[in-house]
Design a protein around this motif. Structure first.
Motif, mmCIF file in Angstrom:
data_model
loop_
_atom_site.group_PDB
_atom_site.id
_atom_site.type_symbol
_atom_site.label_atom_id
_atom_site.label_comp_id
_atom_site.label_asym_id
_atom_site.label_seq_id
_atom_site.Cartn_x
_atom_site.Cartn_y
_atom_site.Cartn_z
ATOM 1 N N MET A 207 0.864 -0.832 -0.099
ATOM 2 C CA MET A 207 -0.012 -0.418 -0.014
ATOM 3 C C MET A 207 1.297 1.236 -0.023
ATOM 4 O O MET A 207 0.528 2.548 -1.060
ATOM 5 C CB MET A 207 -0.592 0.126 1.566
ATOM 6 N N LEU A 208 1.875 1.589 0.627
ATOM 7 C CA LEU A 208 2.874 2.796 1.275
ATOM 8 C C LEU A 208 3.198 2.211 -0.549
ATOM 9 O O LEU A 208 4.024 3.540 -0.858
ATOM 10 C CB LEU A 208 3.501 2.442 1.784
ATOM 11 N N THR A 209 4.125 1.751 -1.242
ATOM 12 C CA THR A 209 4.645 1.081 -2.381
ATOM 13 C C THR A 209 3.585 2.730 -3.480
ATOM 14 O O THR A 209 4.076 3.002 -4.104
ATOM 15 C CB THR A 209 5.141 0.143 -2.942
ATOM 16 N N ARG A 210 1.865 2.013 -3.375
ATOM 17 C CA ARG A 210 1.263 2.429 -4.350
ATOM 18 C C ARG A 210 1.260 3.800 -3.826
ATOM 19 O O ARG A 210 0.782 5.010 -4.147
ATOM 20 C CB ARG A 210 0.145 1.978 -3.799
ATOM 21 N N ILE A 211 0.764 4.027 -2.428
ATOM 22 C CA ILE A 211 1.000 5.860 -2.112
ATOM 23 C C ILE A 211 2.090 6.498 -2.968
ATOM 24 O O ILE A 211 1.822 7.672 -3.602
ATOM 25 C CB ILE A 211 1.159 5.882 -0.788
ATOM 26 N N ARG A 212 3.560 6.257 -2.312
ATOM 27 C CA ARG A 212 4.639 6.594 -3.240
ATOM 28 C C ARG A 212 4.578 7.057 -4.057
ATOM 29 O O ARG A 212 4.920 8.332 -4.639
ATOM 30 C CB ARG A 212 6.449 6.353 -2.420
ATOM 31 N N ALA A 213 4.385 6.255 -5.152
ATOM 32 C CA ALA A 213 3.895 6.135 -6.511
ATOM 33 C C ALA A 213 3.113 7.324 -7.331
ATOM 34 O O ALA A 213 3.841 8.092 -7.955
ATOM 35 C CB ALA A 213 3.551 4.943 -7.292
ATOM 36 N N ALA B 48 1.834 13.305 -8.433
ATOM 37 C CA ALA B 48 1.576 14.181 -8.294
ATOM 38 C C ALA B 48 2.379 15.515 -8.413
ATOM 39 O O ALA B 48 2.214 17.060 -9.033
ATOM 40 C CB ALA B 48 0.704 14.194 -6.890
ATOM 41 N N GLU B 49 3.913 14.527 -8.156
ATOM 42 C CA GLU B 49 4.003 16.117 -7.496
ATOM 43 C C GLU B 49 5.151 16.266 -9.039
ATOM 44 O O GLU B 49 5.591 17.921 -9.633
ATOM 45 C CB GLU B 49 5.601 15.809 -7.074
ATOM 46 N N ALA B 50 4.483 15.348 -10.248
ATOM 47 C CA ALA B 50 5.529 15.740 -11.301
ATOM 48 C C ALA B 50 4.679 16.259 -12.404
ATOM 49 O O ALA B 50 5.391 17.237 -13.565
ATOM 50 C CB ALA B 50 5.956 14.364 -11.880
ATOM 51 N N MET C 233 -4.107 5.749 2.055
ATOM 52 C CA MET C 233 -3.346 6.740 3.500
ATOM 53 C C MET C 233 -4.501 6.527 4.441
ATOM 54 O O MET C 233 -3.996 5.954 5.405
ATOM 55 C CB MET C 233 -3.110 8.416 2.982
ATOM 56 N N ALA C 234 -5.340 6.565 4.140
ATOM 57 C CA ALA C 234 -6.472 6.820 5.716
ATOM 58 C C ALA C 234 -6.631 4.977 5.778
ATOM 59 O O ALA C 234 -6.731 4.835 6.845
ATOM 60 C CB ALA C 234 -7.785 7.366 4.880
ATOM 61 N N ARG C 235 -7.056 4.749 4.691
ATOM 62 C CA ARG C 235 -7.372 2.951 4.304
ATOM 63 C C ARG C 235 -6.445 2.379 5.034
ATOM 64 O O ARG C 235 -6.779 1.287 6.401
ATOM 65 C CB ARG C 235 -7.993 2.489 2.849
ATOM 66 N N HIS C 236 -5.211 2.800 4.753
ATOM 67 C CA HIS C 236 -4.084 1.714 5.439
ATOM 68 C C HIS C 236 -3.841 2.129 7.394
ATOM 69 O O HIS C 236 -3.547 0.887 7.351
ATOM 70 C CB HIS C 236 -2.595 2.287 4.834
ATOM 71 N N SER C 237 -4.104 2.835 7.566
ATOM 72 C CA SER C 237 -3.562 3.689 8.720
ATOM 73 C C SER C 237 -4.973 2.846 9.780
ATOM 74 O O SER C 237 -4.860 2.301 10.958
ATOM 75 C CB SER C 237 -3.990 5.165 8.925
ATOM 76 N N PRO D 189 3.108 2.792 11.540
ATOM 77 C CA PRO D 189 2.090 3.030 9.993
ATOM 78 C C PRO D 189 1.912 4.920 9.740
ATOM 79 O O PRO D 189 2.179 5.307 8.345
ATOM 80 C CB PRO D 189 1.356 2.567 10.079
ATOM 81 N N ASP D 190 1.612 5.395 10.762
ATOM 82 C CA ASP D 190 1.219 6.673 10.554
ATOM 83 C C ASP D 190 2.217 7.551 10.299
ATOM 84 O O ASP D 190 2.318 9.053 9.738
ATOM 85 C CB ASP D 190 0.443 6.906 12.123
ATOM 86 N N LEU D 191 3.744 7.336 11.701
ATOM 87 C CA LEU D 191 5.078 8.349 11.375
ATOM 88 C C LEU D 191 5.659 8.000 9.148
ATOM 89 O O LEU D 191 5.736 8.994 8.943
ATOM 90 C CB LEU D 191 6.086 7.364 11.814
ATOM 91 N N GLU D 192 5.418 7.199 8.785
ATOM 92 C CA GLU D 192 6.096 6.987 7.230
ATOM 93 C C GLU D 192 5.568 7.136 6.914
ATOM 94 O O GLU D 192 5.187 7.871 5.546
ATOM 95 C CB GLU D 192 5.570 5.183 7.591
#
Length: 408
Positions: free
Chosen positions: A158-164, A169-171, A189-193, A255-258
């Protein structure tokens, strides 16, 4: 007989001014056979920094703030040599070291022996006087601290997907596309946490909150600290800013810190890009680029995002409670969502108070440019980033007026 290293350090490290540094550097420049011992002495100073609560990224950042980039590279070189002796390092340490060692090391004795020795001694002088700070994990070579568990070496998918999504979005140069990408990241993010919180409750996990430090560097560090505070609060964490040392400590469950680290970095990148575009529009209309415009822009950006993050957190919690099919208000149900989240909020608050028993809430002012404020608010509306929950201490995004409150 006292070694040349001891003589040089005695001359340079315990006195102020350039004359003392010149005396020590002259001794070292005349003793090429002492080079290896000099670097070992530097590694000893680095080891002492770990015992005082510092991490690699903290140390390099502080050297850069207090001295310059050249000495920061020198510090990174000493850190790489010192940490090579440990068989195992926490993943957060490893990630920081990978970033530091990805840069070329400082070449020895360049541009000349005297200048290089002077740089080393000035760095040693700073390391000798480092203050002790609150530890956010065990130092290398010591037993693991149960309170401060590092993240797993392999991050969840999930974090890998969020990071991508955040990277895209930044690019992108299209605000509508960035909005769609960040909205999807917010949902994940919400679902993961929340999923992590429910799993921990159902498995009766005894893992407590941990902590990490995130750099908050000039310029406009007060606005950046307010933004980080808002991101932390929305993700059920608490942030404490140390302006003198250039970082905020964020306390929360792992998980929230990440998520806080990911989200803050992305929003800062997006906010800076939006500010650059807004400035271009201002210049096209005949207005010169000003510091007050940028400060006001980032302050408004942080304030407005704080309000939106809190709203998004409430919606995400309500949606998750509905999806679980349980009454979220029921404290009788052991896995009811709100009781679980409330218990985690209490744990985070208690951990923060143990780490920082003497914090103060500081009112930050500085938004004086109306155009900058309006553009920053509009940029925050476009970003539409949110997290999974609300904290207690942070007030960086309360949306009241043109100031902000942060814990420091």
């Amino acid at each position: 007989m006292e070694s040349v290293i001891d003589q040089a350090c005695a001359a340079a490290l315990y006195a102020e001014g350039d004359a003392a540094l010149d005396t020590g550097a002259s001794l070292l420049a005349a003793a090429p056979d002492a080079d290896d011992a000099l670097h070992r002495r530097g590694e000893e100073f680095v080891t002492r920094a770990w015992g005082r609560g510092w991490l690699p990224a903290d140390l390099v950042r502080f050297v850069r703030l207090e001295l310059d980039e050249r000495r920061a590279v020198l510090a990174a070189t000493l850190i790489a040599a010192e940490t090579a002796r440990y068989g195992e390092l926490p993943p957060r340490w490893r990630a920081q070291l990978d970033e530091l060692t990805g840069r070329p090391p400082a070449p020895r004795n360049k541009p000349d022996r005297f200048s290089y020795a002077s740089d080393l001694l000035e760095l040693f002088r700073l390391l000798l006087r480092l203050p002790a700070i609150e530890p956010v994990g065990p130092a290398p070579g010591t037993a693991a601290d149960h309170l401060h568990r590092p993240p797993a070496a392999d991050e969840p998918r999930m974090l890998t997907r969020i990071r991508a999504l955040l990277a895209k979005a930044e690019a992108t140069g299209f605000p509508e596309e960035a909005e769609a990408l960040t909205a999807k990241a917010q949902e994940l993010m919400a679902r993961h946490s929340i999923d992590e919180a429910l799993v921990a409750a159902r498995s009766h996990s005894t893992d407590g909150p941990g902590a990490c430090r995130i750099g908050v560097e000039p310029p406009y560090e007060s606005a950046k600290a307010i933004l980080l505070d808002a991101v932390a609060s929305a993700n059920r964490c608490q942030a404490v800013w140390n302006g003198d040392l250039g970082f905020s400590t964020v306390v929360g469950f792992e998980p929230d810190l990440e998520v806080v680290e990911l989200l803050f970095t992305s929003l800062l990148v997006q906010g800076t890009a939006a500010m650059t575009r807004a400035e271009a529009g201002q210049r096209a209309s005949g207005r010169k680029r000003t510091k007050t415009f940028r400060q006001s822009f980032l302050m408004a950006y942080a304030q407005r995002l704080g309000s939106r993050l809190a709203d998004s957190a409430e919606r995400a919690t309500a949606d998750a409670a509905t999806a679980t099919g349980a009454d979220p208000e029921s404290a009788a149900a052991p896995t009811g969502l709100l009781p679980v989240l409330a218990a985690r909020d209490v744990a985070v608050t208690e951990a923060t108070e143990r780490m920082f028993p003497r914090t103060t809430t500081t009112r930050v002012r500085g938004a004086t440019d109306l155009d900058g404020w309006n553009h920053g608010t509009e940029a925050a509306d476009r970003a539409r980033m949110g997290g999974p929950g609300k904290g207690h201490r942070g007030r960086g995004g309360n949306g009241h007026g043109r100031g902000g409150e942060i814990m420091a």
